[in-house]
Structure formats: C-alpha cells, structure tokens
Design an enzyme around this catalytic site. Structure first.
Site, PDB file in Angstrom:
ATOM      1  N   ILE A 126      19.350  17.879  38.621  1.00 25.53           N
ATOM      2  CA  ILE A 126      18.181  17.162  39.154  1.00 25.53           C
ATOM      3  C   ILE A 126      17.410  18.071  40.100  1.00 25.53           C
ATOM      4  O   ILE A 126      16.255  17.832  40.395  1.00 25.53           O
ATOM      5  CB  ILE A 126      18.554  15.844  39.874  1.00 25.53           C
ATOM      6  N   ASP A 127      18.062  19.130  40.595  1.00 29.79           N
ATOM      7  CA  ASP A 127      17.431  19.984  41.616  1.00 29.79           C
ATOM      8  C   ASP A 127      16.355  20.913  41.049  1.00 29.79           C
ATOM      9  O   ASP A 127      15.558  21.468  41.803  1.00 29.79           O
ATOM     10  CB  ASP A 127      18.492  20.855  42.295  1.00 29.79           C
TER      11      ASP A 127
HETATM   12  O1  F6P Z   1      23.225  19.715  42.357  1.00 32.35           O
HETATM   13  C1  F6P Z   1      22.923  18.385  42.232  1.00 32.35           C
HETATM   14  C2  F6P Z   1      23.174  17.647  43.504  1.00 32.35           C
HETATM   15  O2  F6P Z   1      22.768  16.325  43.278  1.00 32.35           O
HETATM   16  C3  F6P Z   1      22.540  18.224  44.762  1.00 32.35           C
HETATM   17  O3  F6P Z   1      21.181  17.930  44.912  1.00 32.35           O
HETATM   18  C4  F6P Z   1      23.394  17.613  45.827  1.00 32.35           C
HETATM   19  O4  F6P Z   1      23.395  18.407  46.981  1.00 32.35           O
HETATM   20  C5  F6P Z   1      24.751  17.600  45.219  1.00 32.35           C
HETATM   21  O5  F6P Z   1      24.557  17.594  43.820  1.00 32.35           O
HETATM   22  C6  F6P Z   1      25.593  16.438  45.642  1.00 32.35           C
HETATM   23  O6  F6P Z   1      26.856  16.590  45.105  1.00 32.35           O
HETATM   24  P1  F6P Z   1      27.974  15.455  45.075  1.00 32.35           P
HETATM   25  O7  F6P Z   1      27.589  14.465  44.020  1.00 32.35           O
HETATM   26  O8  F6P Z   1      29.210  16.175  44.729  1.00 32.35           O
HETATM   27  O9  F6P Z   1      27.977  14.817  46.414  1.00 32.35           O
END
Ligand code: F6P
Length: 341
Positions: A126-127
C-alpha cells in the site's frame, strides 16, 4: 506444470485479484495445476499448503486480504531454510512459484531465484515505495480511504474550531500522505523524506485559523521533525529510529495544542487503510499483474517480476524492486508545499 502461489508481508487490497487472475489464466490458457502455500514463505518452509484452483478463486475479486494468508517469515533467517523450501517444492511436485509481496518477500524471491528456484514476482504494497513499478496495487485503495477520512475530518474540525492531525501509513515513504493530503485539501503534509520544521507547521496552522477555517495536518507514520524544532517525548522509537506506529500524529497534535492554544485531536488511520475491498483501479492493476505473471511463468522468465510503466505491464529483474525504495522526490513535495497554510 504445477505452480505454487504465495502472498507475503503486510496484506494489501488486491492480493486476491492477483491470485484469481493467475489461476484463471493458468488453468484456461495453459492447463496448469496450482497449489497454494499458506502464510507467505512459511508455507513452503513448513510445507503448509492449501488447495488452489478455479473453485477456490470464485468470488474473491472484491475481497480484501488474501485467501492464502500472509506472514513476514524469512527463510534466510532460519537454519537450513532454503534447503527445506527446495525439498518441499519437490515433494509437492511444484515446478514454479509466483511470489506476491513487497520488499521482504521479493527480496527472498530474488535470492531464491539466484539459487535456482523457478520463481516470478508480483510487487505489492500500500506504501507504493517499490522501485521498478510506477504503482503498486493497494496504494489507490489506501489513498481513497485516507482521503475520505480527511473529507470527514474537515467538517468536524470546522464545527469545533480544532486542529485535526491525521496519521497515515508510510514508514519510509510519504506517498499515501502526499496523495491523500492533496486529494483531501490538507493544510500541511508531513512525510518521512522531509524532516519537518515545527515552527513552520505552527505558522501554517495559525494562518489557517486567521482565514476562519480549521487546519488539517496529514502526517506519515514515519515522519520526524528537524532536530531542534520539536523534541519528541516518545522514547519508543522503532528499529529505524522512527516514532512507533501511531506515535507521531499524537505528538504533533499535543505540540500544536501547546504552541497555538487551540484544541487539537489526532486520528490514526492505521490498518483501516489496508483492509476491505480494493478500488476499481487496484482490481484492474492486480488483475493485469496476475495475467502477466502467469505469462512470465509460461515463458520461463525466472527471477523477473511484473511492473507497471505508464499503462503497460512490463517485466523487470526481481532485484530492481528491492535495491532501493522509491521515495517522494523533493520537487514533488515542493509542488504540494505551495498549498500549505
Ligand atoms: O508496508 C506496509 C505497511 O502497511 C506499512 O505502511 C506499515 O508501516 C506496516 O506495513 C505495518 O505493519 P504491521 O501490519 O506489521 O503492523
């Protein structure tokens, strides 16, 4: 040919659309069989499989998440991990793998391809910070969710003459903040690529109040202040030196309240940005990625991934996606900055 499919890393709207397209085209055009591996690299590592065919992909196009499950397992961090993967692929008679994932998942795929595993990749996050592709699916959905939230926050901020700080995802790159901030008419956008000057942010907030309107600040979770302009009172920094998920929005809101004397609230959108049904754009992109990924399998394009360039789907070496992240260029940020305040 028997093809294994896995989804790794943080989930993302559009993963099911990829799986569906891979399977449908693989079965109907090439007569392939499929096997699903559960939870990213954990599947082939621990031999956790699931049936995958036309019946399993029926009706999944609009569904968020992934029917295969996901994890952040890295077989290179497990003793004998690579050998176990090779053995499990062989014992399941899997000739090729389609790995759908972000930086970590594709990083593993890159190394496995170098070690002779027949793998093609599909980029997702999504980033939107993966190189080699103009866009990743999931990003448009996240931007739309954040934009809708900003729209809604404008009216409540106006009613209460408050500052509203919206924290969006993006640990390393500010794409979601930049796009949703522009789309939602935010008054300030703070991103990880540009350490922010708290005095300037206070200035923008005050000038916004002078127009009788209330300010909305969009901040990426990985954004941080320029040294000396704002002391972070949150001791819990993550491995990258960023304030932990959910931290920076609250800190900025508290600091603005203190410095402007106006009430402030922080809203952390968090995983709502990753859940639920994908937008039409993400379904379109994910479906095209899936169709081209199975074509890459058919062509034996091992070590390659599919990517969007303009409106074309092309192939690129897997390593291109992961060697460095795609960050927001300073010119793009300056373009948006003209509208701040
Ligand atoms: O890389 C995708 C992402 O949604 C980032 O934007 C976010 O920092 C991270 O994953 C969050 O990860 P998790 O779902 O492990 O908390």
């Amino acid at each position: 040919m028997r093809v294994g499919v896995l989804t790794g890393g943080g989930d993302c709207p559009g993963l099911n659309a990829v799986i569906r397209a891979v399977v449908r085209k693989g079965v109907s055009q090439y007569g392939y069989e499929f096997l699903g591996f559960r939870d990213g690299w954990r599947g082939p590592l621990e031999n956790v499989t699931t049936e995958l065919g036309i019946p399993q992909v029926r009706g999944i196009l609009p569904r968020g998440g992934t029917i295969l499950g996901s994890s952040r397992t890295n077989p290179f961090k497990v003793d004998g991990g690579v050998e176990r993967i090779k053995e499990n692929l062989a014992s399941n008679s899997v000739d090729a793998l389609v790995a759908i994932g972000g930086e970590d998942t594709l990083g593993v795929a890159t190394k496995l391809a170098e070690l002779g595993v027949q793998v093609v990749g599909v980029p997702k996050t999504i980033d939107n910070d993966l190189n080699a592709t103009d866009f990743t699916f999931g990003f448009d959905t996240a931007v739309n969710i954040a934009t809708e939230a900003i729209d809604r926050l404008h009216t409540t901020a106006e009613s209460h003459h408050r500052i509203l700080v919206v924290e969006v995802m993006g640990r390393h790159a500010g794409w979601i903040a930049l796009h949703s901030g522009l789309a939602g008419g935010a008054n300030v956008i703070l991103i990880p690529e540009q350490p922010f000057d708290m005095d300037k942010v206070v200035g923008y907030v005050e000038s916004r109040f002078q127009t009788q309107y209330s300010p909305i600040i969009v901040v990426s979770e990985g954004a941080s202040p320029k040294e000396g302009t704002f002391a972070l009172h949150n001791e819990e920094l993550d491995a990258f030196g960023h304030v932990r998920l959910g931290g920076i929005g609250n800190l900025v809101a508290a600091e603005l309240e203190k410095r402007t004397g106006k009430e402030a609230r922080a809203v952390v959108l968090g995983h709502t940005q990753r859940g639920g049904t994908p937008t039409a754009f993400d379904r379109w992109l994910a479906t095209r990625f899936g169709l081209h990924a199975i074509e890459a399998v058919h062509d034996g394009a091992w070590g390659q991934m599919v990517a969007l360039r303009g409106t074309d789907i092309v192939r690129a070496p897997l390593g291109d996606a992961t060697k460095e992240l795609k960050l927001v260029q300073p010119e793009l940020y300056s373009e948006a900055e003209v509208l701040f305040g």
